[in-house]
Design a protein around this motif. Structure first.
Motif, mmCIF file in Angstrom:
data_model
loop_
_atom_site.group_PDB
_atom_site.id
_atom_site.type_symbol
_atom_site.label_atom_id
_atom_site.label_comp_id
_atom_site.label_asym_id
_atom_site.label_seq_id
_atom_site.Cartn_x
_atom_site.Cartn_y
_atom_site.Cartn_z
ATOM 1 N N CYS A 20 0.836 -1.193 0.000
ATOM 2 C CA CYS A 20 0.000 0.000 0.000
ATOM 3 C C CYS A 20 0.869 1.241 0.000
ATOM 4 O O CYS A 20 2.084 1.172 0.071
ATOM 5 N N CYS A 22 1.125 3.330 2.247
ATOM 6 C CA CYS A 22 1.480 3.755 3.588
ATOM 7 C C CYS A 22 2.924 3.405 3.920
ATOM 8 O O CYS A 22 3.642 2.818 3.123
ATOM 9 N N GLY A 188 -7.307 4.815 3.560
ATOM 10 C CA GLY A 188 -6.693 3.532 3.234
ATOM 11 C C GLY A 188 -7.676 2.540 2.643
ATOM 12 O O GLY A 188 -7.391 1.896 1.624
ATOM 13 N N GLY A 235 0.513 6.717 7.762
ATOM 14 C CA GLY A 235 0.515 5.272 7.589
ATOM 15 C C GLY A 235 0.278 4.432 8.823
ATOM 16 O O GLY A 235 -0.146 3.276 8.720
ATOM 17 N N THR A 279 -3.277 -1.550 7.241
ATOM 18 C CA THR A 279 -4.266 -1.409 8.311
ATOM 19 C C THR A 279 -4.286 -2.654 9.196
ATOM 20 O O THR A 279 -4.342 -2.567 10.432
ATOM 21 N N ASP A 306 -6.809 2.419 10.437
ATOM 22 C CA ASP A 306 -6.610 2.472 8.986
ATOM 23 C C ASP A 306 -5.382 3.288 8.593
ATOM 24 O O ASP A 306 -5.193 4.429 9.044
ATOM 25 N N GLN A 308 -3.467 5.752 6.738
ATOM 26 C CA GLN A 308 -3.923 6.936 6.016
ATOM 27 C C GLN A 308 -2.855 7.497 5.073
ATOM 28 O O GLN A 308 -1.662 7.292 5.277
ATOM 29 N N THR A 309 -3.321 8.189 4.067
ATOM 30 C CA THR A 309 -2.460 8.994 3.211
ATOM 31 C C THR A 309 -2.948 10.435 3.290
ATOM 32 O O THR A 309 -4.143 10.689 3.140
#
Length: 355
Positions: A20, A22, A188, A235, A279, A306, A308-309
């Motif tokens: 991902c 993150c 995410g 992340g 996550t 979760d 995140q970005t």
């Protein structure tokens, strides 16, 4: 997307299997940094914040009035629109400067691009998106560096400035302070839904809108309220970043799960199984330090972990400040800010989540 000429390539398909967007799992990063030990540069002399502090960026004091902030961030595509990806990545890279209480002043692009497989017009759109966000932030972009890579990546290295006595740091929490979050969580799971073709357009629009909103207003309002402890949520997820703050400060915290704002479609995305690996890794790593009450819905618990970005700012409002006034100022800037919990005495690093 404004790409013309060659047919646009679906960007998220190129990052399938690459992980991902993150950060690396928190557990692996912490183990790696602990093994480095004395090789990490920490605060010393004019180096106000270094690697060993685990904060959002490095900070070096230039003089009594100026401190230089240095940070970088880049990642694989999380949306298929090249221009939007550029905007998201730039907003995310600039965020660490705001999270330290600073102002970004100059940046350079960091780009990896599969030149033989993806039209260069799409790279142009990515860079244009980044440049537009930097322009919005009044941050000059001075070129950058590009390599050929089968998996596209984009981000920025950023230099910012702050007053050395008004920095935000993760270890400055005080028991009794209210915790305020400035953006909704769920980027995410929405990004994972996009990669798997399961995201509705309204979900994408809301997530992109959130991820391309600069944390500049949040930083300014926090500084005006006397905030000294803050971070941006990326992340490690909301609970992961809060855990790092309370551990560094020797305190605990409680979170009101019902008060945490969530993005449109985020809960449905969880229910449909669109949960990224980052996550899940956050949830596993925090199981010993996060206590989730039985009444907290399972989907909400996922979003609190979760990855995140370009998430919002998590700030601790000083006890002498008016928290309601701070939240009102943030909402006046169209931020879905909310009081989501409180800093408490207790086992260092522990977070309790209530329904």
């Amino acid at each position: 997307m404004s790409t013309s000429g060659e047919q646009a390539v679906k960007l998220t398909s190129l990052s399938q299997g690459a992980g991902c967007a993150c950060k690396l799992p928190l557990a692996k990063l912490e183990n790696m940094f602990s093994s480095l030990g004395a090789n990490l540069e920490g605060a010393s002399g004019e180096m106000l914040i270094g690697a060993s502090e685990g904060d959002d960026a490095a900070v070096y004091r230039l003089d009594a009035e100026r401190a230089l902030i240095l940070t970088t961030d880049f990642f694989t595509p999380i949306v298929d629109d090249a221009y939007d990806w550029g905007r998201i990545a730039a907003t995310n890279a600039l965020s660490d400067v705001y999270a330290m209480g600073g102002t970004p002043i100059i940046a350079v692009n960091l780009t990896a691009w599969p030149a033989n497989d993806v039209p260069m017009e799409q790279l142009s759109d990515v860079l244009r998106g980044g440049a537009d966000i930097a322009r919005e932030a009044s941050c000059f972009v001075g070129g950058g560096h590009t390599i050929d890579d089968p998996i596209p990546k984009y981000g920025m290295a950023v230099v910012g400035m702050a007053h050395p006595d008004r920095l935000f740091q993760i270890d400055r929490l005080t028991a009794g302070e209210d915790l305020v979050l400035t953006k909704a969580v769920g980027t995410g799971v929405i990004a994972t839904a996009i990669k798997n073709g399961g995201a509705r357009q309204e979900w994408i629009d809301a997530a992109v809108g959130s991820m391309t909103t600069l944390n500049a207003d949040a930083c300014a309002i926090a500084g005006g309220a006397g905030v000294r402890a803050a971070t941006d949520v990326t992340g490690f997820g909301l609970l992961g970043h809060l855990h790092r703050m309370v551990r560094a400060s020797g305190l605990s915290a409680t979170i009101d799960a019902a008060a945490v704002p969530t993005l449109p479609g985020a809960l449905e995305a969880v229910d449909r199984g669109y949960v990224p690996g980052g996550t899940k890794a956050n949830t596993d790593h925090l199981s010993d330090v996060v206590g989730v009450a039985d009444g907290v819905p399972s989907a909400v618990a996922v979003l609190l972990h979760d990855a995140q970005t370009s998430g919002g700012v998590l700030m601790a409002v000083p006890k002498e400040a008016d928290t309601d006034a701070v939240v009102a100022q943030l909402r006046a800037k169209d931020l879905p800010a909310a009081v989501i919990g409180r800093v408490t005495e207790g086992t260092a690093g522990h977070v309790t989540v209530t329904p």
